[in-house]
Design a protein around this motif. Structure first.
Motif, PDB file in Angstrom:
ATOM      1  N   LEU A  34     -11.766  -1.069   1.428  1.00 29.31           N
ATOM      2  CA  LEU A  34     -10.881  -0.351   2.336  1.00 29.31           C
ATOM      3  C   LEU A  34      -9.432  -0.812   2.162  1.00 29.31           C
ATOM      4  CD1 LEU A  34     -10.570   1.691   4.610  1.00 29.31           C
ATOM      5  CD2 LEU A  34     -11.049  -0.153   6.235  1.00 29.31           C
ATOM      6  N   HIS A  35      -9.241  -2.128   2.016  1.00 28.83           N
ATOM      7  CA  HIS A  35      -7.898  -2.677   1.800  1.00 28.83           C
ATOM      8  C   HIS A  35      -7.280  -2.103   0.519  1.00 28.83           C
ATOM      9  CE1 HIS A  35      -4.632  -5.520   1.125  1.00 28.83           C
ATOM     10  NE2 HIS A  35      -5.174  -5.809  -0.047  1.00 28.83           N
ATOM     11  N   LEU A  36      -8.065  -2.043  -0.558  1.00 32.54           N
ATOM     12  CA  LEU A  36      -7.545  -1.516  -1.822  1.00 32.54           C
ATOM     13  C   LEU A  36      -7.213  -0.031  -1.714  1.00 32.54           C
ATOM     14  CD1 LEU A  36      -9.838  -3.381  -4.374  1.00 32.54           C
ATOM     15  CD2 LEU A  36      -7.440  -3.847  -3.853  1.00 32.54           C
ATOM     16  N   GLU A  37      -8.022   0.721  -0.993  1.00 33.97           N
ATOM     17  CA  GLU A  37      -7.734   2.142  -0.785  1.00 33.97           C
ATOM     18  C   GLU A  37      -6.451   2.330   0.013  1.00 33.97           C
ATOM     19  OE1 GLU A  37     -11.187   3.866   1.022  1.00 33.97           O
ATOM     20  OE2 GLU A  37     -12.409   3.604  -0.788  1.00 33.97           O
ATOM     21  N   ALA A  41      -2.987   4.075  -1.277  1.00 33.83           N
ATOM     22  CA  ALA A  41      -2.338   5.153  -0.518  1.00 33.83           C
ATOM     23  C   ALA A  41      -0.867   4.826  -0.274  1.00 33.83           C
ATOM     24  CB  ALA A  41      -3.068   5.369   0.806  1.00 33.83           C
ATOM     25  N   ARG A  42      -0.569   3.572   0.039  1.00 29.11           N
ATOM     26  CA  ARG A  42       0.838   3.172   0.256  1.00 29.11           C
ATOM     27  C   ARG A  42       1.666   3.311  -1.012  1.00 29.11           C
ATOM     28  NH1 ARG A  42      -1.425  -1.233   2.902  1.00 29.11           N
ATOM     29  NH2 ARG A  42      -0.882  -2.604   1.174  1.00 29.11           N
ATOM     30  N   HIS A  43       1.052   3.064  -2.166  1.00 27.93           N
ATOM     31  CA  HIS A  43       1.778   3.112  -3.431  1.00 27.93           C
ATOM     32  C   HIS A  43       1.681   4.464  -4.134  1.00 27.93           C
ATOM     33  CE1 HIS A  43       1.399  -1.300  -2.888  1.00 27.93           C
ATOM     34  NE2 HIS A  43       2.623  -1.261  -3.369  1.00 27.93           N
ATOM     35  N   GLY A  44       1.089   5.426  -3.468  1.00 27.48           N
ATOM     36  CA  GLY A  44       1.041   6.782  -4.020  1.00 27.48           C
ATOM     37  C   GLY A  44       0.085   6.953  -5.181  1.00 27.48           C
ATOM     38  N   VAL A  45      -0.948   6.129  -5.266  1.00 28.68           N
ATOM     39  CA  VAL A  45      -1.926   6.269  -6.338  1.00 28.68           C
ATOM     40  C   VAL A  45      -2.766   7.520  -6.069  1.00 28.68           C
ATOM     41  CG1 VAL A  45      -3.947   5.218  -7.444  1.00 28.68           C
ATOM     42  CG2 VAL A  45      -2.010   3.794  -6.776  1.00 28.68           C
ATOM     43  N   PHE A  46      -2.948   8.305  -7.118  1.00 25.76           N
ATOM     44  CA  PHE A  46      -3.712   9.543  -6.997  1.00 25.76           C
ATOM     45  C   PHE A  46      -4.920   9.459  -7.909  1.00 25.76           C
ATOM     46  CE2 PHE A  46      -4.700  13.770  -8.628  1.00 25.76           C
ATOM     47  CZ  PHE A  46      -4.958  14.431  -7.444  1.00 25.76           C
TER      48      PHE A  46
END
Length: 139
Positions: A34-37, A41-46
């Motif tokens: 959950l932390h990695l997700e 999300a904060r860094h805009g990873v898609f």
């Protein structure tokens, strides 16, 4: 006496009893995931998997930039066929010189030593043959 606490984790929709160690490890792993997700999300990873539907896999939408385009493969094949036809129009000696220089990767100096013909003569013949091939390819 204190009751022994039961630990359970949900597996395929059902709660399964586990040891305290397994329970703690499982929930640490879930929290880490959950932390990695959240970090992504904060860094805009898609993720391309977000494009998944019932019909297609989201990764199929990624263009493959490493493999050649179909158009390029077809053009290369057509050019190779045309070059083959143009090479057939050369004399036997011209074909042998081109084959030796370009298909056997021999240098003009090597051909000169093997044939006893001056390197400059070999070079001039090569230039003349390539000019003729170029004209034949343009037709």
């Amino acid at each position: 006496m204190a009751e022994k606490k039961e630990y359970r984790i949900k597996v395929q929709g059902q709660f399964v009893p586990v040891t305290e160690e397994v329970y703690l490890t499982y929930y640490r792993m879930k929290r880490r995931e959950l932390h990695l997700e959240e970090k992504d999300a904060r860094h805009g990873v898609f993720y391309y998997s977000a494009l998944d539907t019932k019909e297609i896999n989201g990764e199929d939408a990624i263009p493959d930039l490493t493999s050649p385009h179909v158009e390029d493969i077809v053009m290369d094949k057509l050019l190779a066929e045309k070059l083959h036809k143009c090479l057939a129009e050369l004399t036997k000696e011209e074909q042998e010189l081109i084959f030796t220089l370009f298909f056997q990767n021999k240098s003009e100096h090597q051909v000169s030593r093997e044939t006893g013909i001056a390197q400059k003569t070999i070079h001039n013949r090569k230039v003349r043959i390539l000019a003729r091939l170029k004209k034949l390819m343009e037709i």
